[in-house]
Design a protein around this motif. Structure first.
Motif, PDB file in Angstrom:
ATOM      1  N   GLU A   1      12.547  -4.837  -0.130  1.00 16.97           N
ATOM      2  CA  GLU A   1      12.163  -4.243  -1.447  1.00 16.97           C
ATOM      3  C   GLU A   1      10.925  -4.679  -2.225  1.00 16.97           C
ATOM      4  OE1 GLU A   1      15.631  -7.383  -1.910  1.00 16.97           O
ATOM      5  OE2 GLU A   1      14.823  -5.804  -0.690  1.00 16.97           O
ATOM      6  N   ASP A   2      10.498  -5.918  -1.792  1.00 19.76           N
ATOM      7  CA  ASP A   2       9.150  -6.556  -2.212  1.00 19.76           C
ATOM      8  C   ASP A   2       8.073  -5.876  -1.356  1.00 19.76           C
ATOM      9  OD1 ASP A   2      10.729  -8.089  -3.807  1.00 19.76           O
ATOM     10  OD2 ASP A   2      10.466  -9.874  -2.651  1.00 19.76           O
ATOM     11  N   MET A   3       8.294  -5.529  -0.422  1.00 19.84           N
ATOM     12  CA  MET A   3       7.088  -4.604   0.313  1.00 19.84           C
ATOM     13  C   MET A   3       6.814  -3.402  -0.054  1.00 19.84           C
ATOM     14  SD  MET A   3       7.316  -6.009   4.188  1.00 19.84           S
ATOM     15  CE  MET A   3       9.078  -5.790   4.589  1.00 19.84           C
ATOM     16  N   GLU A   4       8.068  -2.512  -0.630  1.00 19.83           N
ATOM     17  CA  GLU A   4       8.054  -1.458  -1.032  1.00 19.83           C
ATOM     18  C   GLU A   4       7.501  -1.403  -2.272  1.00 19.83           C
ATOM     19  OE1 GLU A   4      11.921  -0.039  -0.561  1.00 19.83           O
ATOM     20  OE2 GLU A   4      11.635   0.758   1.163  1.00 19.83           O
ATOM     21  N   SER A   5       7.802  -2.493  -3.333  1.00 24.20           N
ATOM     22  CA  SER A   5       7.274  -2.698  -4.493  1.00 24.20           C
ATOM     23  C   SER A   5       5.737  -2.877  -4.388  1.00 24.20           C
ATOM     24  CB  SER A   5       7.821  -3.922  -5.042  1.00 24.20           C
ATOM     25  OG  SER A   5       7.338  -4.152  -6.401  1.00 24.20           O
ATOM     26  N   TYR A   6       5.021  -3.614  -3.277  1.00 22.24           N
ATOM     27  CA  TYR A   6       3.714  -3.668  -3.254  1.00 22.24           C
ATOM     28  C   TYR A   6       3.005  -2.450  -3.083  1.00 22.24           C
ATOM     29  CZ  TYR A   6      -0.577  -4.444  -0.759  1.00 22.24           C
ATOM     30  OH  TYR A   6      -2.097  -4.423  -0.345  1.00 22.24           O
ATOM     31  N   ILE A   7       3.591  -1.634  -2.229  1.00 22.71           N
ATOM     32  CA  ILE A   7       3.124  -0.303  -2.047  1.00 22.71           C
ATOM     33  C   ILE A   7       3.073   0.588  -3.446  1.00 22.71           C
ATOM     34  CG2 ILE A   7       3.468   2.024  -0.935  1.00 22.71           C
ATOM     35  CD1 ILE A   7       4.795   0.605   1.330  1.00 22.71           C
ATOM     36  N   GLN A   8       4.182   0.480  -4.088  1.00 16.35           N
ATOM     37  CA  GLN A   8       4.150   1.414  -5.120  1.00 16.35           C
ATOM     38  C   GLN A   8       3.296   0.880  -6.670  1.00 16.35           C
ATOM     39  OE1 GLN A   8       8.632   1.643  -5.770  1.00 16.35           O
ATOM     40  NE2 GLN A   8       8.818   2.498  -3.697  1.00 16.35           N
ATOM     41  N   LYS A   9       3.492  -0.665  -6.567  1.00 14.42           N
ATOM     42  CA  LYS A   9       3.060  -1.060  -8.077  1.00 14.42           C
ATOM     43  C   LYS A   9       1.652  -1.826  -7.795  1.00 14.42           C
ATOM     44  CE  LYS A   9       7.595  -1.642  -9.875  1.00 14.42           C
ATOM     45  NZ  LYS A   9       8.627  -2.572 -10.282  1.00 14.42           N
TER      46      LYS A   9
ATOM     47  N   CYS B   1      -0.599  -2.414  -4.748  1.00  9.93           N
ATOM     48  CA  CYS B   1      -1.567  -2.171  -3.706  1.00  9.93           C
ATOM     49  C   CYS B   1      -2.856  -1.731  -4.326  1.00  9.93           C
ATOM     50  CB  CYS B   1      -1.169  -1.103  -2.708  1.00  9.93           C
ATOM     51  SG  CYS B   1      -2.106  -0.604  -1.269  1.00  9.93           S
ATOM     52  N   HIS B   2      -2.885  -1.154  -5.417  1.00  9.91           N
ATOM     53  CA  HIS B   2      -4.309  -0.699  -6.160  1.00  9.91           C
ATOM     54  C   HIS B   2      -4.716  -1.916  -6.584  1.00  9.91           C
ATOM     55  CE1 HIS B   2      -1.281  -0.592  -9.330  1.00  9.91           C
ATOM     56  NE2 HIS B   2      -2.477  -0.777 -10.092  1.00  9.91           N
ATOM     57  N   ILE B   3      -4.238  -2.845  -6.943  1.00 12.65           N
ATOM     58  CA  ILE B   3      -4.836  -4.105  -7.587  1.00 12.65           C
ATOM     59  C   ILE B   3      -5.225  -5.036  -6.480  1.00 12.65           C
ATOM     60  CG2 ILE B   3      -4.075  -3.653  -9.774  1.00 12.65           C
ATOM     61  CD1 ILE B   3      -1.897  -5.873  -9.326  1.00 12.65           C
ATOM     62  N   ASP B   4      -4.763  -5.287  -5.223  1.00  8.46           N
ATOM     63  CA  ASP B   4      -5.193  -5.843  -4.157  1.00  8.46           C
ATOM     64  C   ASP B   4      -6.681  -5.889  -3.958  1.00  8.46           C
ATOM     65  OD1 ASP B   4      -5.357  -7.294  -1.787  1.00  8.46           O
ATOM     66  OD2 ASP B   4      -3.944  -6.209  -0.707  1.00  8.46           O
ATOM     67  N   TYR B   5      -7.218  -7.052  -4.173  1.00  7.57           N
ATOM     68  CA  TYR B   5      -8.551  -7.202  -4.068  1.00  7.57           C
ATOM     69  C   TYR B   5      -9.067  -7.211  -2.739  1.00  7.57           C
ATOM     70  CZ  TYR B   5      -6.344 -11.927  -4.125  1.00  7.57           C
ATOM     71  OH  TYR B   5      -5.426 -12.863  -3.782  1.00  7.57           O
ATOM     72  N   SER B   6      -8.296  -7.072  -1.709  1.00  8.55           N
ATOM     73  CA  SER B   6      -8.975  -6.682  -0.189  1.00  8.55           C
ATOM     74  C   SER B   6      -8.630  -5.421  -0.029  1.00  8.55           C
ATOM     75  CB  SER B   6      -8.061  -7.558   0.757  1.00  8.55           C
ATOM     76  OG  SER B   6      -6.532  -7.320   0.549  1.00  8.55           O
ATOM     77  N   GLU B   7      -8.344  -4.515  -0.867  1.00  2.00           N
ATOM     78  CA  GLU B   7      -7.923  -3.014  -0.332  1.00  2.00           C
ATOM     79  C   GLU B   7      -9.171  -2.372   0.056  1.00  2.00           C
ATOM     80  OE1 GLU B   7      -5.910   1.013  -2.499  1.00  2.00           O
ATOM     81  OE2 GLU B   7      -6.895  -0.594  -4.010  1.00  2.00           O
TER      82      GLU B   7
END
Length: 242
Positions: A67-75, A77-83
């Motif tokens: 659920e935390d990995m899915e939360s990363y995708i949904q919430k 990922c777009h603020i990940d500085y390595s994106e």
């Protein structure tokens, strides 16, 4: 510096990458085996969506709740500085501490939202690409208070990156088949259409749009399909198809 025993483990991992038939079993085994060379507290392995590489999907992890990995995708990922590195088309291993200043990193929204709740501080990543196409990302995390990952660890990931990217590219061109699964014959024509749509690996929103139905209607169909096939979720559907 890598030892002879380290190289033996690396050779074993590259063999497993190509020899383990089930794709998700292979991903989990690679994470487990890399733990002998790169000690970590948690790990994750995401794939990119075909045709929409900026969208991650099918997360697997160790000591990292789904659920935390899915939360990363949904919430988050777009603020990940390595994106930005994901879309460069480069097959590259890197330590997160090498791409952003420490003072900036620990005060970022992303660090506070993703790292702090898990007690992580350091991470190392393998950005996986083939022919300049982003395929997925493999990551390892360490708890606060532990040492940073080393450049030997980066070298380990460098040794397996081409093998892993090649296997992932091969996996994407496979044509999955679900017809042999017990229960498939009990599906209606519409349900079979939805099953084959699910195997395209598109997001639920894309599937609903393609099928001209609402998300709620799609979810009801999927629930009935899973019940008839005796499976628990989309990942198991992929396993059956493969």
């Amino acid at each position: 510096m890598l030892t002879n025993s380290d190289w033996m483990i690396i050779n074993a991992i590259t063999y497993k990458i190509q020899s383990i038939e089930n794709f998700d079993d292979m991903r989990m085994e690679v994470m487990r085996q890399l733990g002998h060379l790169i000690p970590y507290d948690s790990s994750s392995f995401y794939l990119s969506c075909p045709g929409r590489p900026e969208q991650l999907m099918r997360p697997l992890g160790i000591n990292y709740p789904l659920e935390d990995m899915e939360s990363y995708i949904q919430k988050f990922c777009h603020i990940d500085y390595s994106e930005g590195l994901m879309m460069t088309g480069k097959n590259i291993a890197y330590r997160e501490s090498d791409i952003i200043e420490e003072a900036v990193r620990v005060n970022s929204e992303y660090y506070r939202a993703v790292y702090v709740p898990h007690g992580w501080h350091f991470s190392i990543h393998l950005n996986l690409c083939y022919k300049e196409e982003f395929l997925g990302i493999l990551s390892f995390f360490r708890q606060k208070g532990k040492e940073n990952f080393s450049y030997d660890h980066v070298q380990v990931l460098d040794m397996i990156k081409d093998h892993l990217a090649y296997r992932m590219d091969r996996e994407r061109v496979r044509k999955p088949s679900i017809e042999h699964v017990p229960g498939y014959t009990t599906l209606s024509k519409r349900e079979r259409e939805i099953v084959h749509a699910l195997l395209t690996r598109k997001t639920p929103e894309e599937l609903a749009d393609d099928l001209s139905i609402s998300i709620n209607t799609l979810n009801k169909h999927i629930s009935h399909i899973y019940h008839k096939l005796g499976i628990r979720g989309r990942m198991q559907l992929f396993d059956y198809a493969e």
